[in-house]
Write a protein that holds these residues in place. Sequence first.
Motif, PDB file in Angstrom:
ATOM      1  N   VAL A  85     186.172  56.160  74.080  1.00 35.69           N
ATOM      2  CA  VAL A  85     186.089  57.011  74.350  1.00 35.69           C
ATOM      3  C   VAL A  85     185.006  56.054  75.201  1.00 35.69           C
ATOM      4  O   VAL A  85     184.540  54.955  74.663  1.00 35.69           O
ATOM      5  CB  VAL A  85     184.794  57.717  73.714  1.00 35.69           C
ATOM      6  N   THR A 110     177.304  66.281  73.208  1.00 40.01           N
ATOM      7  CA  THR A 110     177.294  65.163  74.406  1.00 40.01           C
ATOM      8  C   THR A 110     176.942  64.271  74.649  1.00 40.01           C
ATOM      9  O   THR A 110     177.431  62.758  75.538  1.00 40.01           O
ATOM     10  CB  THR A 110     177.916  66.528  75.847  1.00 40.01           C
ATOM     11  N   SER A 142     181.808  64.473  69.086  1.00 33.47           N
ATOM     12  CA  SER A 142     181.812  65.084  67.754  1.00 33.47           C
ATOM     13  C   SER A 142     183.240  63.815  67.044  1.00 33.47           C
ATOM     14  O   SER A 142     184.570  63.563  67.182  1.00 33.47           O
ATOM     15  CB  SER A 142     183.323  66.343  67.778  1.00 33.47           C
ATOM     16  N   GLY A 146     184.196  62.855  79.669  1.00 33.88           N
ATOM     17  CA  GLY A 146     184.952  63.253  79.754  1.00 33.88           C
ATOM     18  C   GLY A 146     185.410  64.000  78.076  1.00 33.88           C
ATOM     19  O   GLY A 146     186.630  64.360  78.190  1.00 33.88           O
ATOM     20  N   ARG A 147     184.307  63.877  77.670  1.00 39.32           N
ATOM     21  CA  ARG A 147     185.192  64.294  76.466  1.00 39.32           C
ATOM     22  C   ARG A 147     183.027  64.414  75.066  1.00 39.32           C
ATOM     23  O   ARG A 147     182.245  63.940  75.585  1.00 39.32           O
ATOM     24  CB  ARG A 147     185.634  63.413  75.014  1.00 39.32           C
ATOM     25  N   THR A 148     183.497  64.841  74.045  1.00 36.91           N
ATOM     26  CA  THR A 148     182.460  64.768  73.164  1.00 36.91           C
ATOM     27  C   THR A 148     182.111  63.741  72.308  1.00 36.91           C
ATOM     28  O   THR A 148     183.213  62.559  71.987  1.00 36.91           O
ATOM     29  CB  THR A 148     182.418  66.245  72.701  1.00 36.91           C
TER      30      THR A 148
END
Length: 122
Positions: free
Chosen positions: A1, A75, A29, A25-27
């Motif tokens: 990430v 996020t 999580s 571009g992502r979380t």
Amino acid sequence: VQLQACGGGLVQAGGSLRLSCAASGRTFSRYNVGWFRQAPGKEREFVAAISWSGTTYLATSVKGRFTISSDNAMTTVYLQMNTLKPEDTAVYYCAAKYYSGSYDYSGRYDSWGQGTLVTVSS
């Protein structure tokens, strides 16, 4: 990430700043996120961490003054810094890792942001 940290700046002692760490571009999580700092001539040290389940951890030196949190969408992770002291001056880095545990050990983190400078004047 990939991580992007921002929010640093110059503040007087006793003031506040909020740092942000965004996942590109992502979380976040299922990721655990930590904040570390490195002052000139010193080693990098742990500041705070939040696990993927929301449990938070703080270094003794910042307890009662700093809090770590994330937004509901996972996020962005925030580091709210209050009652800042000159000794808080450092470059602050956010980092992320998939596996839980050892939150205060920088060597366990897989991804690092670019760092943001916090300067606290007396």
